[in-house]
Structure formats: structure tokens, C-alpha cells
Design a protein around this motif. Structure first.
Motif, PDB file in Angstrom:
ATOM      1  N   SER A 136      45.509  51.722  24.783  1.00 19.16           N
ATOM      2  CA  SER A 136      45.423  52.806  25.763  1.00 19.16           C
ATOM      3  C   SER A 136      44.123  53.590  25.653  1.00 19.16           C
ATOM      4  O   SER A 136      43.773  54.345  26.555  1.00 19.16           O
ATOM      5  N   ASP A 137      43.400  53.401  24.554  1.00 17.88           N
ATOM      6  CA  ASP A 137      42.115  54.077  24.362  1.00 17.88           C
ATOM      7  C   ASP A 137      40.929  53.241  24.831  1.00 17.88           C
ATOM      8  O   ASP A 137      39.786  53.656  24.691  1.00 17.88           O
ATOM      9  N   LEU A 138      41.194  52.031  25.348  1.00 14.34           N
ATOM     10  CA  LEU A 138      40.116  51.169  25.825  1.00 14.34           C
ATOM     11  C   LEU A 138      39.887  51.362  27.322  1.00 14.34           C
ATOM     12  O   LEU A 138      40.829  51.456  28.096  1.00 14.34           O
ATOM     13  N   VAL A 139      38.619  51.413  27.691  1.00 10.00           N
ATOM     14  CA  VAL A 139      38.208  51.562  29.084  1.00 10.00           C
ATOM     15  C   VAL A 139      37.277  50.403  29.394  1.00 10.00           C
ATOM     16  O   VAL A 139      36.507  49.971  28.540  1.00 10.00           O
ATOM     17  N   MET A 140      37.343  49.902  30.620  1.00  7.68           N
ATOM     18  CA  MET A 140      36.451  48.835  31.051  1.00  7.68           C
ATOM     19  C   MET A 140      35.443  49.410  32.032  1.00  7.68           C
ATOM     20  O   MET A 140      35.836  49.942  33.076  1.00  7.68           O
ATOM     21  N   SER A 141      34.166  49.294  31.696  1.00  6.05           N
ATOM     22  CA  SER A 141      33.159  49.783  32.631  1.00  6.05           C
ATOM     23  C   SER A 141      32.280  48.647  33.149  1.00  6.05           C
ATOM     24  O   SER A 141      31.157  48.869  33.559  1.00  6.05           O
ATOM     25  N   HIS A 142      32.817  47.434  33.134  1.00  4.11           N
ATOM     26  CA  HIS A 142      32.102  46.297  33.720  1.00  4.11           C
ATOM     27  C   HIS A 142      31.968  46.580  35.206  1.00  4.11           C
ATOM     28  O   HIS A 142      32.936  46.932  35.865  1.00  4.11           O
ATOM     29  N   ILE A 143      30.766  46.456  35.754  1.00  2.00           N
ATOM     30  CA  ILE A 143      30.525  46.980  37.095  1.00  2.00           C
ATOM     31  C   ILE A 143      30.322  45.940  38.183  1.00  2.00           C
ATOM     32  O   ILE A 143      30.130  46.300  39.330  1.00  2.00           O
ATOM     33  N   SER A 144      30.370  44.653  37.869  1.00  2.00           N
ATOM     34  CA  SER A 144      30.136  43.640  38.893  1.00  2.00           C
ATOM     35  C   SER A 144      31.229  43.681  39.963  1.00  2.00           C
ATOM     36  O   SER A 144      32.418  43.785  39.656  1.00  2.00           O
ATOM     37  N   VAL A 145      30.814  43.582  41.219  1.00  2.00           N
ATOM     38  CA  VAL A 145      31.799  43.542  42.308  1.00  2.00           C
ATOM     39  C   VAL A 145      32.594  42.248  42.270  1.00  2.00           C
ATOM     40  O   VAL A 145      33.660  42.149  42.864  1.00  2.00           O
ATOM     41  N   ASN A 146      32.095  41.249  41.558  1.00  6.91           N
ATOM     42  CA  ASN A 146      32.777  39.960  41.453  1.00  6.91           C
ATOM     43  C   ASN A 146      33.752  39.915  40.279  1.00  6.91           C
ATOM     44  O   ASN A 146      34.345  38.887  40.018  1.00  6.91           O
ATOM     45  N   PHE A 147      33.886  41.015  39.577  1.00  4.84           N
ATOM     46  CA  PHE A 147      34.714  41.032  38.379  1.00  4.84           C
ATOM     47  C   PHE A 147      36.105  41.551  38.713  1.00  4.84           C
ATOM     48  O   PHE A 147      36.268  42.663  39.197  1.00  4.84           O
ATOM     49  N   ASP A 148      37.090  40.740  38.451  1.00  2.00           N
ATOM     50  CA  ASP A 148      38.482  41.082  38.743  1.00  2.00           C
ATOM     51  C   ASP A 148      39.099  41.744  37.504  1.00  2.00           C
ATOM     52  O   ASP A 148      39.215  41.127  36.456  1.00  2.00           O
ATOM     53  N   ARG A 149      39.483  42.993  37.616  1.00  2.00           N
ATOM     54  CA  ARG A 149      40.054  43.751  36.501  1.00  2.00           C
ATOM     55  C   ARG A 149      41.575  43.631  36.394  1.00  2.00           C
ATOM     56  O   ARG A 149      42.192  44.215  35.520  1.00  2.00           O
ATOM     57  N   THR A 150      42.173  42.896  37.294  1.00  2.00           N
ATOM     58  CA  THR A 150      43.631  42.812  37.349  1.00  2.00           C
ATOM     59  C   THR A 150      44.244  42.374  36.030  1.00  2.00           C
ATOM     60  O   THR A 150      45.208  42.968  35.557  1.00  2.00           O
ATOM     61  N   GLY A 151      43.691  41.311  35.423  1.00  2.00           N
ATOM     62  CA  GLY A 151      44.240  40.811  34.162  1.00  2.00           C
ATOM     63  C   GLY A 151      44.205  41.866  33.076  1.00  2.00           C
ATOM     64  O   GLY A 151      45.179  42.077  32.354  1.00  2.00           O
ATOM     65  N   PHE A 152      43.078  42.569  32.956  1.00  5.52           N
ATOM     66  CA  PHE A 152      42.941  43.624  31.954  1.00  5.52           C
ATOM     67  C   PHE A 152      43.945  44.738  32.206  1.00  5.52           C
ATOM     68  O   PHE A 152      44.540  45.274  31.265  1.00  5.52           O
ATOM     69  N   GLN A 153      44.144  45.091  33.461  1.00  7.10           N
ATOM     70  CA  GLN A 153      45.077  46.170  33.787  1.00  7.10           C
ATOM     71  C   GLN A 153      46.511  45.788  33.436  1.00  7.10           C
ATOM     72  O   GLN A 153      47.310  46.637  33.055  1.00  7.10           O
ATOM     73  N   GLN A 154      46.828  44.500  33.515  1.00  9.67           N
ATOM     74  CA  GLN A 154      48.181  44.050  33.200  1.00  9.67           C
ATOM     75  C   GLN A 154      48.381  43.809  31.704  1.00  9.67           C
ATOM     76  O   GLN A 154      49.447  44.047  31.166  1.00  9.67           O
TER      77      GLN A 154
END
Length: 154
Positions: free
Chosen positions: A73-91
Motif C-alpha cells: 500500500s506504500d508503493l506508487v507507480m509513476s511510470h508515465i508512458s501512455v502505452n503503459f497499462d497499470r491495470t495489473g499493478f492496480q489489481q
């Protein structure tokens, strides 16, 4: 899923065509001690950092330090590519940073131990931007007694 430059939007394809990919010499596989005796570090390119740490910027080849005891819960993702899908990380953060799985393997004795600190780079940076940081990181890994790395490219 897009697999060829010719299938991509022209602006993205042109961006990727400008990136010079490094060539590496082949390195033979070396025998080593069993996995159950190795100290393992996680190194991800998901652009992760602890909440409150400096976010990644475009072209940033540096890394962020993630202590082994850091809660998901203390990890944040700041990868900024528009081609990067954050869905897996969020789940499930273990998709891009399998810290819970590594903890389980260490507890079961499958691996010897976990490094005291893990690291994240942000993908989509010029390789030469990471070289000085990677060299510094190699020294830190040696100081921590790390003898195996789980590289998690994202």
C-alpha cells in the motif's frame, strides 16, 4: 496487442525508431550455488517508488530504493508512458514487483534470503541514461551480499 512498429500509430513508431538499442556480448551461463543458498533482490522497471518519494520523470535512468519491509500500500507507480497499462499493478502489485511471492519463497526456504533493499527503474528510458546508476547499484548489491537478481521488466 501491438507487436510491430508497422502496427503502431506513426507518432509512437517514430519515437521508438529513434531509440538506439545497445548490443551486448554473450555471457556463458555459470554454475553457482543452489537457489536455497542465494540472497535475492528484485529489480523492476515499473517506475515504482515509496509514497512520498521523488516520482520518475521522462528519460529518467535513475532508480528508487524500496526497503524489503515496504508494504504494498506504500508503493506508487509513476511510470508515465501512455502505452503503459497499470491495470495489473492496480489489481495485484506482485505482477510488477513480486515482493510477496519472494517473501513466501524465503519463508519456505526455496531461496536463501531476500535483499534488505529492492529497486525500481522506470522503463522507456535511453539505456545510456541508466548506465551510471546501474554501476552504482551493482556496488550496493555487492554490499548487501546479493548474489542473484530477479529482473522484472515491465
Amino acid at each position: 496487442m501491438v507487436k510491430r512498429l508497422s502496427d503502431m500509430p506513426e507518432i509512437e513508431a517514430n519515437h521508438l525508431r529513434r531509440i538506439e538499442c545497445p548490443t551486448y556480448e554473450d555471457t556463458p551461463a555459470l554454475a553457482g550455488k543452489p537457489l536455497r543458498e542465494r540472497r535475492i533482490v528484485l529489480i523492476s522497471t515499473a517506475g515504482l517508488h515509496k509514497r512520498g518519494d521523488r516520482p520518475f520523470q521522462p528519460g529518467d535512468g535513475s532508480y528508487r530504493v524500496i526497503p524489503a519491509e515496504t508494504a504494498a500500500s506504500d508503493l506508487v507507480m509513476s511510470h508515465i508512458s501512455v502505452n503503459f497499462d497499470r491495470t495489473g499493478f492496480q489489481q495485484d502489485h506482485n505482477v510488477v514487483f513480486p515482493i510477496d511471492r519472494l517473501r513466501e519463497l524465503a519463508a519456505e526456504g526455496v531461496v536463501g534470503s531476500m535483499a534488505s533493499v529492492h529497486y525500481s527503474f522506470m522503463g522507456a528510458f535511453p539505456p545510456q541514461a541508466a548506465e551510471p546508476h546501474a554501476r552504482h547499484l551493482a556496488g550496493l548489491l555487492k554490499q548487501d551480499g546479493v548474489d542473484a537478481a530477479l529482473l522484472v521488466p515491465v
